[in-house]
Scaffold this motif. Structure first.
Motif, PDB file in Angstrom:
ATOM      1  N   LEU A  98       3.837   5.003 -10.512  1.00 31.37           N
ATOM      2  CA  LEU A  98       3.864   3.569 -10.240  1.00 31.37           C
ATOM      3  C   LEU A  98       5.265   2.991 -10.455  1.00 31.37           C
ATOM      4  N   THR A 154       0.849  -1.191   0.000  1.00 31.28           N
ATOM      5  CA  THR A 154       0.000   0.000   0.000  1.00 31.28           C
ATOM      6  C   THR A 154       0.884   1.239   0.000  1.00 31.28           C
ATOM      7  N   VAL A 155       0.626   2.160  -0.913  1.00 29.89           N
ATOM      8  CA  VAL A 155       1.471   3.361  -1.006  1.00 29.89           C
ATOM      9  C   VAL A 155       0.998   4.403  -0.003  1.00 29.89           C
ATOM     10  N   ASP A 156       1.968   5.172   0.524  1.00 26.37           N
ATOM     11  CA  ASP A 156       1.625   6.163   1.554  1.00 26.37           C
ATOM     12  C   ASP A 156       1.686   7.599   1.041  1.00 26.37           C
ATOM     13  N   LYS A 157       1.892   7.751  -0.283  1.00 28.40           N
ATOM     14  CA  LYS A 157       1.895   9.092  -0.855  1.00 28.40           C
ATOM     15  C   LYS A 157       1.692   8.983  -2.355  1.00 28.40           C
ATOM     16  N   SER A 158       1.392  10.099  -2.994  1.00 27.98           N
ATOM     17  CA  SER A 158       1.200  10.118  -4.435  1.00 27.98           C
ATOM     18  C   SER A 158       2.555  10.038  -5.134  1.00 27.98           C
ATOM     19  N   GLN A 170      11.103   1.260  -5.524  1.00 31.07           N
ATOM     20  CA  GLN A 170      11.329   1.341  -4.083  1.00 31.07           C
ATOM     21  C   GLN A 170      11.189  -0.011  -3.395  1.00 31.07           C
ATOM     22  N   TYR A 171      10.456  -0.918  -4.003  1.00 22.52           N
ATOM     23  CA  TYR A 171      10.282  -2.249  -3.419  1.00 22.52           C
ATOM     24  C   TYR A 171      11.284  -3.266  -3.970  1.00 22.52           C
ATOM     25  N   ASP A 194      -3.491   3.620  -2.262  1.00 18.69           N
ATOM     26  CA  ASP A 194      -3.653   2.661  -3.355  1.00 18.69           C
ATOM     27  C   ASP A 194      -2.928   1.346  -3.008  1.00 18.69           C
ATOM     28  N   ALA A 205       7.305   3.600  -7.365  1.00 17.94           N
ATOM     29  CA  ALA A 205       6.891   2.745  -6.246  1.00 17.94           C
ATOM     30  C   ALA A 205       7.447   1.342  -6.412  1.00 17.94           C
ATOM     31  N   LYS A 237      -2.229   8.163  -2.421  1.00 15.18           N
ATOM     32  CA  LYS A 237      -2.067   7.596  -1.085  1.00 15.18           C
ATOM     33  C   LYS A 237      -3.187   6.598  -0.778  1.00 15.18           C
ATOM     34  N   LEU A 290      -0.018   6.957  -8.798  1.00 15.18           N
ATOM     35  CA  LEU A 290      -0.657   6.400  -7.608  1.00 15.18           C
ATOM     36  C   LEU A 290      -1.069   7.503  -6.644  1.00 15.18           C
TER      37      LEU A 290
END
Length: 303
Positions: free
Chosen positions: A17, A10-14, A23-24, A58, A20, A56, A54
């Motif tokens: 994609l 689950t993303v914590d900010k806009s 980052q993983y 999503d 994101a 927050k 994305l």
């Protein structure tokens, strides 16, 4: 999803994609594989491209493509102690005398053959990704990644030095210092495709040594040592201990005697890491095999 490996977050900010996903820890190679080999990138239940923005909250789900089993790797039924297992990692205890991976001359009977058989029997879609290998005659902990993304993350952790392996060995002689560091580069010996040596032009190799116990067996001075690797060179512990005048018993390639043990007295005892997915700190230990335990038991009698 045909039991394919999935990763959800689950993303914590806009953000984009693509950012994101990066980052993983999903590599560009994996992203290409997802795009062209049957994977999916899903946001809140709908398939999206990496250019999607994305918001927050999503929920992103990455579905990795089904992996092809290793060509030429023969799956075999084999028994081995399982020390840890989940959907991402498998940690087992390897017995001495077993090669980790097959070769052209010996395509059967290796740990990789047994792992392939185990995964096939348990309906896994993964191939065999061995993270930590051991020499044929070294016993102990081997870590296997169950899918390519886990293997990638574990490889990055190895490069960063965040996977900690502890070995125990029995060496010839009475080691004087209670603890010390061996920092000596290792290279291939010119006259052998197998043997290694200390080589100023070789690759950096660092091993820490800690004495557990000094003792005698049949009148010979021996030392039980704990060793931690900071690098992972071929035969590193064996070469380093020979270089300081204390070869492993049973290691006749590097100056050890076979009188007490017929194989090198080296055991991968402990593995410590932070799980790349759950972020749980893991400490996994393996018992001494019977041959090393027998020497240590005899040492108590002879001391």
């Amino acid at each position: 999803m045909e039991n394919r490996i999935q990763l959800s977050f689950t993303v914590d900010k806009s953000l984009l994609l693509r950012e994101a996903i990066s980052q993983y820890g999903i590599s560009k190679k994996a992203l290409t594989s997802i795009k062209f080999e049957g994977g999916q990138i899903i946001v809140n239940g709908e398939e999206k491209t990496v250019r999607h923005i994305l918001e927050k909250g999503d929920i992103v789900t990455i579905v990795f493509p089904k992996e092809k089993k290793s060509e030429g790797l023969i799956a075999e039924e084999m028994c081995f102690p399982i020390l840890f297992e989940d959907e991402h990692l498998l940690v087992i205890s390897k017995k001495s005398g077993m090669s980790t991976i097959p070769s052209r001359e010996h395509p059967n009977g290796t740990l990789a053959n047994g792992i392939a058989g185990y995964l096939e029997k348990n309906s896994s879609v993964s191939t065999v990704h061995i993270v930590t290998r051991l020499d044929k005659d070294t016993s102990g902990i081997v870590c296997i990644a169950k899918h390519r993304h886990a293997h990638h993350l574990m490889s990055e952790m190895q490069k960063a030095g965040s996977i900690f392996r502890t070995y125990e060995a029995i060496v010839h002689g009475s080691v004087e210092q209670d603890s010390f560091l061996i920092d000596a580069p290792i290279g291939r010996k010119d006259t052998s495709i197998i043997e290694r040596r200390i080589d100023p032009e070789g690759k950096q190799a660092k091993t820490s040594v800690e004495v557990i116990k000094r003792f005698t067996v049949n009148g010979e001075n021996l030392t039980h040592v704990r060793l931690k690797l900071f690098t992972g060179r071929t035969h590193q512990i064996r070469v380093h201990m020979m270089s300081v005048g204390h070869p492993l018993i049973g290691d006749d390639l590097y100056g050890g005697s076979l009188a007490i043990m017929p194989r090198q007295a080296l055991h991968a005892k402990q593995l410590k890491l932070v799980h790349p997915f759950t972020k749980q700190a893991l400490t996994i230990e393996d018992e001494y095999p019977m041959d090393i335990a027998a020497v240590l038991e005899k040492a108590t009698i002879d001391k």
